[in-house]
Design a protein around this motif. Structure first.
Motif, short mmCIF file in Angstrom:
data_model
loop_
_atom_site.label_atom_id
_atom_site.label_comp_id
_atom_site.label_asym_id
_atom_site.label_seq_id
_atom_site.Cartn_x
_atom_site.Cartn_y
_atom_site.Cartn_z
N TYR A 1 0.14 6.89 -3.21
CA TYR A 1 -0.07 5.47 -3.50
C TYR A 1 -1.06 4.82 -2.54
O TYR A 1 -1.36 3.63 -2.67
CB TYR A 1 1.26 4.70 -3.43
N TYR A 2 -1.55 5.58 -1.57
CA TYR A 2 -2.42 4.99 -0.54
C TYR A 2 -3.83 4.77 -1.10
O TYR A 2 -4.40 5.65 -1.74
CB TYR A 2 -2.49 5.92 0.68
N ALA B 1 -7.33 -1.13 -1.09
CA ALA B 1 -6.31 -2.08 -1.56
C ALA B 1 -4.99 -1.73 -0.86
O ALA B 1 -4.09 -1.10 -1.45
CB ALA B 1 -6.16 -2.03 -3.07
N ILE B 2 -4.89 -2.11 0.37
CA ILE B 2 -3.71 -1.78 1.16
C ILE B 2 -2.49 -2.54 0.65
O ILE B 2 -1.37 -2.03 0.67
CB ILE B 2 -3.96 -2.10 2.66
N HIS B 3 -2.73 -3.75 0.12
CA HIS B 3 -1.59 -4.54 -0.35
C HIS B 3 -0.92 -3.89 -1.54
O HIS B 3 0.29 -4.01 -1.74
CB HIS B 3 -2.05 -5.96 -0.70
N LEU B 4 -1.72 -3.14 -2.37
CA LEU B 4 -1.10 -2.43 -3.50
C LEU B 4 -0.20 -1.31 -3.02
O LEU B 4 0.85 -1.03 -3.61
CB LEU B 4 -2.19 -1.89 -4.41
N MET C 1 5.20 0.84 -2.60
CA MET C 1 6.27 1.41 -1.78
C MET C 1 7.52 0.53 -1.83
O MET C 1 8.65 1.05 -1.83
CB MET C 1 5.79 1.54 -0.34
N LYS C 2 7.35 -0.79 -1.96
CA LYS C 2 8.50 -1.67 -2.07
C LYS C 2 9.22 -1.46 -3.39
O LYS C 2 10.46 -1.43 -3.45
CB LYS C 2 8.03 -3.12 -1.94
N ASN C 3 8.45 -1.25 -4.47
CA ASN C 3 9.09 -0.97 -5.76
C ASN C 3 9.83 0.35 -5.76
O ASN C 3 10.90 0.49 -6.34
CB ASN C 3 8.02 -0.98 -6.87
N VAL C 4 9.23 1.36 -5.08
CA VAL C 4 9.90 2.66 -5.00
C VAL C 4 11.22 2.54 -4.25
O VAL C 4 12.23 3.12 -4.67
CB VAL C 4 8.96 3.68 -4.35
#
Length: 274
Positions: free
Chosen positions: A254-255, A259-262, A267-270
């Motif tokens: 996901y890195y 777009a670091i905010h994505l 990671m928060k959704n995971v």
């Protein structure tokens, strides 16, 4: 850091503003208290552990002594237990210089008149220069020696008196004569004249010790050790963060460095799904 780095966003609600304000005040108080305590530790001399009462002297491991057999008999015939303990380990001293040397090494307690003890302490601490016209003095303590300390507790209060025979008819007249001498201040004047050189040297030593710097390298060891531990822990945390960023965050599917905010939202959704 709190004064130089501003908040990324002002708190919208009054509850968060109060929490942030009190947290800021708490951090300032902690920093001020730490700085004040560190300054006091570095500026003030180290506390001295001294013996100030007869009970402490009786229960200590150091021996004690004085001049004359009558002084030992005085402690042996004492009515309290502390005096008897001191009398059992009391030693007859014939050489006062040797006894004072043992006192300076912290191995002996010397019993004597308080004015004589003050004079002996000053003479031990002060060494006069060869050129007396200059009048320079230096406070000298040999390596391993301690500053001589006079016990606060008085063993016996010995007033000015004149010895007479038992049931002497002159006692009443002599008592009146002594009372008039004491009330006139002759005893204080006599003691002042006798102790004038000692008092002068004491004042000079106090002035020299007060003007001398209290900071030295030995007192800085504690601060250096504390700073060293803090730098070591900070370095370990920094290295851990660098390793986590390079070997965990960058290798995540996901890195995206553009777009670091994505990455953080994914990671928060995971984590929420888990």
């Amino acid at each position: 850091m709190l004064l130089l780095v501003s908040l990324p966003k002002l708190p919208p609600g009054w509850s968060l503003r109060l929490l942030t304000g009190w947290w800021w005040i708490y951090c300032v108080l902690v920093v001020v208290a730490y700085r004040a305590s560190m300054t006091a530790i570095l500026a003030n001399p180290a506390p001295r552990v001294t013996i100030d009462t007869l009970d402490q002297l009786a229960n200590s491991h150091i021996s004690c002594g004085g001049w004359g057999e009558h002084e030992k008999e005085f402690f042996l015939t004492s009515l309290d237990d502390a005096g008897k303990k001191i009398g059992q380990k009391f030693e007859i001293v014939l050489n006062e210089e040797e006894a004072i040397t043992k006192v300076a090494m912290g191995e002996f307690a010397y019993y004597g008149n308080i004015f004589f003890l003050r004079h002996a302490r000053i003479m031990r601490q002060v060494s006069t220069n060869a050129n007396h016209s200059i009048g320079r003095i230096t406070v000298a303590n040999a390596p391993g020696e301690k500053s001589l300390h006079i016990m606060r507790d008085c063993v016996i209060n010995m007033p000015i008196s004149i010895g007479l025979q038992k049931n002497s008819p002159l006692k009443t007249q002599i008592d009146q004569f002594l009372y008039r001498i004491i009330e006139a201040g002759l005893v204080k004047k006599w003691l002042y004249n006798v102790m004038l050189p000692t008092n002068t040297l004491e004042n000079i030593i106090k002035e020299s010790s007060s003007t001398s710097a209290l900071m030295d390298l030995r007192k800085m060891y504690g601060a250096l050790v504390a700073l060293g531990i803090g730098y070591f822990l900070s370095s370990v945390v920094l290295i851990g963060e660098i390793l986590h960023w390079n070997y965990i965050v960058k290798r995540s599917p996901y890195y995206d460095k553009y777009a670091i905010h994505l990455y953080y939202s994914r990671m928060k959704n995971v984590r929420n799904k888990m």
